[in-house]
Scaffold this active site. Sequence first.
Site, short mmCIF file in Angstrom:
data_model
loop_
_atom_site.label_atom_id
_atom_site.label_comp_id
_atom_site.label_asym_id
_atom_site.label_seq_id
_atom_site.Cartn_x
_atom_site.Cartn_y
_atom_site.Cartn_z
N TYR A 149 26.53 81.92 14.03
CA TYR A 149 27.58 82.55 14.82
C TYR A 149 28.87 82.57 14.00
CZ TYR A 149 30.84 83.32 18.74
OH TYR A 149 31.81 83.82 19.57
N ASP A 244 31.32 79.79 6.43
CA ASP A 244 32.03 79.70 7.71
C ASP A 244 32.03 78.23 8.11
OD1 ASP A 244 32.96 79.68 10.26
OD2 ASP A 244 31.56 81.20 11.04
N LYS A 272 38.67 75.23 14.85
CA LYS A 272 38.37 74.00 15.58
C LYS A 272 39.18 72.79 15.12
CE LYS A 272 34.22 75.93 17.46
NZ LYS A 272 33.15 76.77 16.95
C1 LIG Z 1 33.23 78.32 17.03
C2 LIG Z 1 32.82 79.09 15.84
C3 LIG Z 1 33.39 80.33 15.54
C4 LIG Z 1 34.34 81.03 16.48
O1 LIG Z 1 35.50 80.33 16.67
P1 LIG Z 1 36.41 80.62 17.98
O2 LIG Z 1 37.61 79.77 17.77
O3 LIG Z 1 35.57 80.22 19.15
O4 LIG Z 1 36.72 82.07 17.99
C5 LIG Z 1 33.05 80.95 14.35
N1 LIG Z 1 32.19 80.37 13.50
C6 LIG Z 1 31.62 79.18 13.75
C7 LIG Z 1 30.69 78.58 12.75
C8 LIG Z 1 31.90 78.51 14.94
O5 LIG Z 1 31.30 77.34 15.20
#
Ligand SMILES: *Cc1c(COP(=O)(O)O)cnc(C)c1O
Length: 432
Positions: A149, A244, A272
């Site tokens: 994701y 990511d 995060k």
């Molecule tokens: C949570 C997450 C996102 C998206 O971040 P948001 O702050 O929810 O938009 C993108 N990449 C990874 C790996 C994530 O865990």
Amino acid sequence: MTATPLNTTKSQEIFTAAQTLMPGGVSSPVRAFKSVGGQPIVFDRVKGAYIWDVDGNQYIDYVGTWGPAICGHAHPDVIQALHESLDKGTSFGAPCAQENILADMVINAVPSIEMVRFVNSGTEACMSVLRLMRAFTGREKIIKFEGCYHGHADMFLVKAGSGVATLGLPDSPGVPKSTTTNTLTAPYNDLEAVKKLFNDNPDEIAGVILEPVVGNSGFIPPDAGFLEGLRLLTQDHGALLVFDEVMTGFRISYGGAQAKFGVTPDLTTLGKVIGGGLPVGAYGGSKEIMSLVAPAGPMYQAGTLSGNPLAMTAGIKTLDILNKEGQYDVLEKITKKLIDGLLAIAKETGHEACGGSISAMFGFFFTAGPVHNFSDAKQSDTAKFGHFHRGMLERGIYLAPSQFEAGFTSLAHTEADIDKTLAAAREVMSSL
Ligand SMILES: *Cc1c(COP(=O)(O)O)cnc(C)c1O
């Protein structure tokens, strides 16, 4: 510790009203408990390793607001710094000194980052980094992995893991085909599949983006050689490698997965943890690549609230706490105790299960495994997970409401919390 039927009267009232006000009653889909059944609980406050709902029930929390709460919720140092910052106002829409401090911390910690741009979410970081990959290489295609994701931008909503998988949507309506035709996908941990994509699309692939440790289809670590292989393949084909690290950054080590595994990508996204519970995302890389970003260069990207002093302050204090000697050893130990305990109890009580942890990130699946990719993860008994989740909730343990989410521990979790959690798990698994 026996399951008292939870009194969730107020939670139910609030959530019932919420459903008439907001789609599904929530501001983000996975919160709705669709995949585990029952109604979500409505929180009132959080502190350390604990959360309290609006009916006064207390839970040990393994979601940690989906990652940011790695120092424990509402850490006194963070809260105090926020109070001081708040008195000076919430947003300037102009440079503030705190941006330099957090940027410096990120650059010093994360091997691939020489320059950084702050944004407001992980989604924003990933959609911006995608634009940058394309701007730098002059190519349009990208490779992502099934079950990874990268936020909800159109181009990434292809085989995008938990939130989407949990709802059983392979994709999303409203995403034009033309937007995703340049998004190529491969199974995670499958270097051969990536090689084939490169060979089939010569000089067309801008780069490869991945979660260096997957957390969005459950917890799936990279096989030995996978990250290294991607590093070589992208280099050979003039493409960029993008980690990511929105979830793994400052969570599986202070320098993220790239420091942990010793593989340095070209670009990195963060989120995060670096916001310490306030909305912050970031992307960064070499000075050469980052110099393309406006206003230094032509690649446009902007944000009204980006780099605001409150969010920067929460990030700075959070990283300050994490950077103290030995913090990741503490996290590693407590998390390992939890996952080893859970797997042992599953075995004793006759359930097929597999899982693991790295530092403050863990996960397990109700399947014998091993799980190397999303297809393997989908072999899990999700109905069993739903019952397990409910049983744990009734015993005061708050787990992510989906089999396809990683779990998170924090510096505030104690051995006693883990013991309590394992005692609850033993009861629940014995009854499944
Ligand atoms: C949570 C997450 C996102 C998206 O971040 P948001 O702050 O929810 O938009 C993108 N990449 C990874 C790996 C994530 O865990």
